[in-house]
Design a protein around this motif. Sequence first.
Motif, PDB file in Angstrom:
ATOM      1  N   ALA A 121       0.827  -1.203   0.000  1.00  0.00           N
ATOM      2  CA  ALA A 121       0.000   0.000   0.000  1.00  0.00           C
ATOM      3  C   ALA A 121       0.862   1.254   0.000  1.00  0.00           C
ATOM      4  O   ALA A 121       1.918   1.297   0.637  1.00  0.00           O
ATOM      5  N   GLU A 122       0.407   2.244  -0.714  1.00  0.00           N
ATOM      6  CA  GLU A 122       1.082   3.533  -0.658  1.00  0.00           C
ATOM      7  C   GLU A 122       0.832   4.156   0.705  1.00  0.00           C
ATOM      8  O   GLU A 122      -0.293   4.203   1.201  1.00  0.00           O
ATOM      9  N   VAL A 123       1.895   4.614   1.314  1.00  0.00           N
ATOM     10  CA  VAL A 123       1.821   5.334   2.584  1.00  0.00           C
ATOM     11  C   VAL A 123       2.637   6.605   2.406  1.00  0.00           C
ATOM     12  O   VAL A 123       3.847   6.540   2.154  1.00  0.00           O
ATOM     13  N   SER A 124       2.000   7.732   2.507  1.00  0.00           N
ATOM     14  CA  SER A 124       2.693   8.980   2.202  1.00  0.00           C
ATOM     15  C   SER A 124       3.786   9.279   3.220  1.00  0.00           C
ATOM     16  O   SER A 124       3.735   8.837   4.371  1.00  0.00           O
ATOM     17  N   VAL A 125       4.777  10.025   2.774  1.00  0.00           N
ATOM     18  CA  VAL A 125       5.851  10.441   3.662  1.00  0.00           C
ATOM     19  C   VAL A 125       5.295  11.309   4.783  1.00  0.00           C
ATOM     20  O   VAL A 125       5.786  11.279   5.916  1.00  0.00           O
ATOM     21  N   GLN A 130       4.406  12.132  10.524  1.00  0.00           N
ATOM     22  CA  GLN A 130       3.488  12.467  11.617  1.00  0.00           C
ATOM     23  C   GLN A 130       3.493  11.412  12.719  1.00  0.00           C
ATOM     24  O   GLN A 130       3.413  11.736  13.899  1.00  0.00           O
ATOM     25  N   SER A 131       3.599  10.129  12.341  1.00  0.00           N
ATOM     26  CA  SER A 131       3.509   9.058  13.322  1.00  0.00           C
ATOM     27  C   SER A 131       4.857   8.631  13.886  1.00  0.00           C
ATOM     28  O   SER A 131       4.914   8.021  14.949  1.00  0.00           O
ATOM     29  N   MET A 132       5.922   8.897  13.172  1.00  0.00           N
ATOM     30  CA  MET A 132       7.253   8.562  13.692  1.00  0.00           C
ATOM     31  C   MET A 132       8.219   9.724  13.428  1.00  0.00           C
ATOM     32  O   MET A 132       9.186   9.599  12.685  1.00  0.00           O
ATOM     33  N   PRO A 133       7.953  10.856  14.059  1.00  0.00           N
ATOM     34  CA  PRO A 133       8.730  12.065  13.782  1.00  0.00           C
ATOM     35  C   PRO A 133      10.205  11.955  14.160  1.00  0.00           C
ATOM     36  O   PRO A 133      11.059  12.522  13.472  1.00  0.00           O
ATOM     37  N   LYS A 134      10.499  11.251  15.244  1.00  0.00           N
ATOM     38  CA  LYS A 134      11.893  11.156  15.684  1.00  0.00           C
ATOM     39  C   LYS A 134      12.697  10.249  14.764  1.00  0.00           C
ATOM     40  O   LYS A 134      13.857  10.524  14.451  1.00  0.00           O
ATOM     41  N   TYR A 135      12.082   9.165  14.348  1.00  0.00           N
ATOM     42  CA  TYR A 135      12.755   8.259  13.418  1.00  0.00           C
ATOM     43  C   TYR A 135      12.998   8.959  12.085  1.00  0.00           C
ATOM     44  O   TYR A 135      14.082   8.869  11.508  1.00  0.00           O
ATOM     45  N   ALA A 136      11.977   9.668  11.590  1.00  0.00           N
ATOM     46  CA  ALA A 136      12.110  10.397  10.324  1.00  0.00           C
ATOM     47  C   ALA A 136      13.198  11.455  10.423  1.00  0.00           C
ATOM     48  O   ALA A 136      13.970  11.658   9.480  1.00  0.00           O
ATOM     49  N   ALA A 137      13.275  12.128  11.568  1.00  0.00           N
ATOM     50  CA  ALA A 137      14.308  13.147  11.757  1.00  0.00           C
ATOM     51  C   ALA A 137      15.698  12.509  11.741  1.00  0.00           C
ATOM     52  O   ALA A 137      16.664  13.110  11.255  1.00  0.00           O
ATOM     53  N   GLY A 138      15.797  11.283  12.278  1.00  0.00           N
ATOM     54  CA  GLY A 138      17.067  10.579  12.262  1.00  0.00           C
ATOM     55  C   GLY A 138      17.508  10.245  10.849  1.00  0.00           C
ATOM     56  O   GLY A 138      18.694  10.366  10.505  1.00  0.00           O
ATOM     57  N   ILE A 139      16.560   9.845  10.003  1.00  0.00           N
ATOM     58  CA  ILE A 139      16.876   9.581   8.597  1.00  0.00           C
ATOM     59  C   ILE A 139      17.340  10.860   7.922  1.00  0.00           C
ATOM     60  O   ILE A 139      18.334  10.883   7.198  1.00  0.00           O
ATOM     61  N   VAL A 357       1.419   1.104  14.753  1.00  0.00           N
ATOM     62  CA  VAL A 357       2.579   0.317  14.328  1.00  0.00           C
ATOM     63  C   VAL A 357       3.780   1.234  14.103  1.00  0.00           C
ATOM     64  O   VAL A 357       4.902   0.941  14.528  1.00  0.00           O
ATOM     65  N   LEU A 358       3.561   2.349  13.444  1.00  0.00           N
ATOM     66  CA  LEU A 358       4.652   3.293  13.198  1.00  0.00           C
ATOM     67  C   LEU A 358       5.221   3.837  14.503  1.00  0.00           C
ATOM     68  O   LEU A 358       6.432   4.046  14.632  1.00  0.00           O
ATOM     69  N   LYS A 359       4.363   4.029  15.474  1.00  0.00           N
ATOM     70  CA  LYS A 359       4.821   4.562  16.760  1.00  0.00           C
ATOM     71  C   LYS A 359       5.741   3.585  17.492  1.00  0.00           C
ATOM     72  O   LYS A 359       6.590   3.990  18.287  1.00  0.00           O
ATOM     73  N   ILE A 360       5.560   2.277  17.237  1.00  0.00           N
ATOM     74  CA  ILE A 360       6.448   1.293  17.855  1.00  0.00           C
ATOM     75  C   ILE A 360       7.877   1.538  17.402  1.00  0.00           C
ATOM     76  O   ILE A 360       8.815   1.600  18.212  1.00  0.00           O
ATOM     77  N   TRP A 361       8.073   1.671  16.086  1.00  0.00           N
ATOM     78  CA  TRP A 361       9.410   1.939  15.562  1.00  0.00           C
ATOM     79  C   TRP A 361       9.960   3.253  16.132  1.00  0.00           C
ATOM     80  O   TRP A 361      11.115   3.341  16.512  1.00  0.00           O
ATOM     81  N   ASP A 362       9.116   4.260  16.160  1.00  0.00           N
ATOM     82  CA  ASP A 362       9.557   5.568  16.631  1.00  0.00           C
ATOM     83  C   ASP A 362       9.988   5.511  18.087  1.00  0.00           C
ATOM     84  O   ASP A 362      10.971   6.128  18.487  1.00  0.00           O
ATOM     85  N   THR A 363       9.241   4.758  18.886  1.00  0.00           N
ATOM     86  CA  THR A 363       9.556   4.650  20.311  1.00  0.00           C
ATOM     87  C   THR A 363      10.887   3.947  20.524  1.00  0.00           C
ATOM     88  O   THR A 363      11.727   4.403  21.312  1.00  0.00           O
ATOM     89  N   ILE A 364      11.091   2.831  19.848  1.00  0.00           N
ATOM     90  CA  ILE A 364      12.344   2.087  20.029  1.00  0.00           C
ATOM     91  C   ILE A 364      13.527   2.924  19.558  1.00  0.00           C
ATOM     92  O   ILE A 364      14.593   2.929  20.187  1.00  0.00           O
ATOM     93  N   TRP A 365      13.342   3.634  18.457  1.00  0.00           N
ATOM     94  CA  TRP A 365      14.431   4.466  17.949  1.00  0.00           C
ATOM     95  C   TRP A 365      14.788   5.574  18.933  1.00  0.00           C
ATOM     96  O   TRP A 365      15.970   5.876  19.144  1.00  0.00           O
ATOM     97  N   SER A 366      13.816   6.173  19.549  1.00  0.00           N
ATOM     98  CA  SER A 366      14.048   7.364  20.368  1.00  0.00           C
ATOM     99  C   SER A 366      14.242   7.070  21.849  1.00  0.00           C
ATOM    100  O   SER A 366      14.701   7.928  22.596  1.00  0.00           O
ATOM    101  N   ASP A 367      13.884   5.872  22.299  1.00  0.00           N
ATOM    102  CA  ASP A 367      14.020   5.508  23.702  1.00  0.00           C
ATOM    103  C   ASP A 367      15.285   4.668  23.870  1.00  0.00           C
ATOM    104  O   ASP A 367      15.269   3.445  23.690  1.00  0.00           O
TER     105      ASP A 367
END
Length: 525
Positions: A121-125, A130-139, A357-367
């Motif tokens: 599925a297409e999922v916009s950037v 919005q759902s994983m801001p810290k992970y996206a900022a890391g990229i 689901v996206l928040k799980i990745w974001d949490t692990i990345w930022s915690d």
Amino acid sequence: MNNHTPAQIGRRGFLRAGAGVAGLALLGSAGCSSKSGDSGNAAGNSALDYYYQPSMLSPDAYAVDLMQKTFDIKFATVYALSMADYTTKFQANLAQGKIPDAMAINGPDMLQKFAQQGAFAEVSVDEIRQSMPKYAAGIDQHVPAAWTTCLYNGKNYGFPGIGQPNSALSSFSEWRTDLLEKAGVSGVPDTLEQYESAFAALKKTGVYGMSTNGQSYASAFMTIFGAYGVLPMQWQLFDGKVANAAVRPETKQALELLASWYKQGYIDPECMGPDPSPKFVAGKVAMWDYGGPVDIDPTNQSGRLYAVRQTNPKGTIAFGLPPLGPGGRGSWTYGTAGWPVTFGPQAAKDKGKLREVLKIWDTIWSDNQLATKLAIGTEGTMYKLTDATKGLAGGWQWIGKYVDPVARQADGFNNYGTPFIGAPNWDIATQLALPKLSDRVLVQTYGKYGHADVFQNPMTVPGSGEYMAALQSLKIKAFSQIITGASPLSSFEDFVSQWNAQGGSKLEKAANDLYEQTAGGKPHK
């Protein structure tokens, strides 16, 4: 496998010790707790099918239990699959319409293949951000080009899985300094000229100067090519345009030098075989270009120095920088991004579940505390700090049963990254990956010359799945023949013509189109 997982397990250099840990898949169902959901069917009230590649997990693995308790999820089934079976199983599931909600995809070329079939599925950037801001900022901060790995026909299908910093992924050139001393060579050679001088001296003692993995499309003689500013099979920038380094004039210059060295007897003639590295251990070759920190640890049974001293107690090994040449210094790094995480159509429709689901990745990345527990467990039980006042920055080591890598795998520990999202925040990623301070110094000293593809993964370029495998084989054969003298240097032009005719020209156009469309790999907004 494209030699790349989000956790960067089991590949170059010191990561050889982790080989065999990866190549597994987890396919489970889980319920994620959520207080929101656009459809009224929140993540906590539905199943999550998740296809990934963690370590070999036991049913009661510590990491799995921690994930379940932290995020209120449940992994029902764990499948231990080989890497070949991973792809086969994945394709079979898709053919049967069994599309998981979330999937770690074996390379951007695989994403493109199945996105074309409508499996993803297409999922916009914007949704990702919005759902994983810290992970996206890391990229954005570390590897903005990674965003290109999720694109197909201008649309975004998920988010990039990223691993260790490039410096932690580079291989080192290692020298048998005992052989150099015997040949009258002082210190480790540093330039192409010094290499040649050392090789001539070594030849007089009956030792070949160097060897390499000649059957590798990527790593064969990578530091010699790097000295000319090219890394064949990578897409690189030349005068503002993207081109594959395999067909560059600088590559021909490097081949000319290698052919000369081979003719003079400086290169091990068995370097084109399946595994020439044992001759380095046996003292028949002085330089091997595919090593890592483990190889100079005399107590580590996985390292080459340990192997050398089983027959030669006085054998010594030292690392050297990639040789300095007309193009500077350089070595191949596979890049820290290359395993996109994408979603099935049914998951993307449930925006509540998708966000959770996206928040799980974001949490692990930022915690960092949670990421540390997922990667190496609990202090005092699984590991101990070398200097408690400095925390992970001061070094650490496994303790108890976790000294055994098999026990670590069973509980889901992988200090190169968490078993569910890959490497944690880069603030601590290298500290987790390298327990010893001395190894971190080595990485900072020798790993900084590793260069990744302009798109992080060469297979990111549209059409790679159709053409790249044949081009890799073409490159290996042509370069081998030129270096060994089976073909003249002038045959390089024939190779370039064949390359272009067999899809190289199409890929180069696609590479430049992609580079322009993504503003040179700058962050998507």
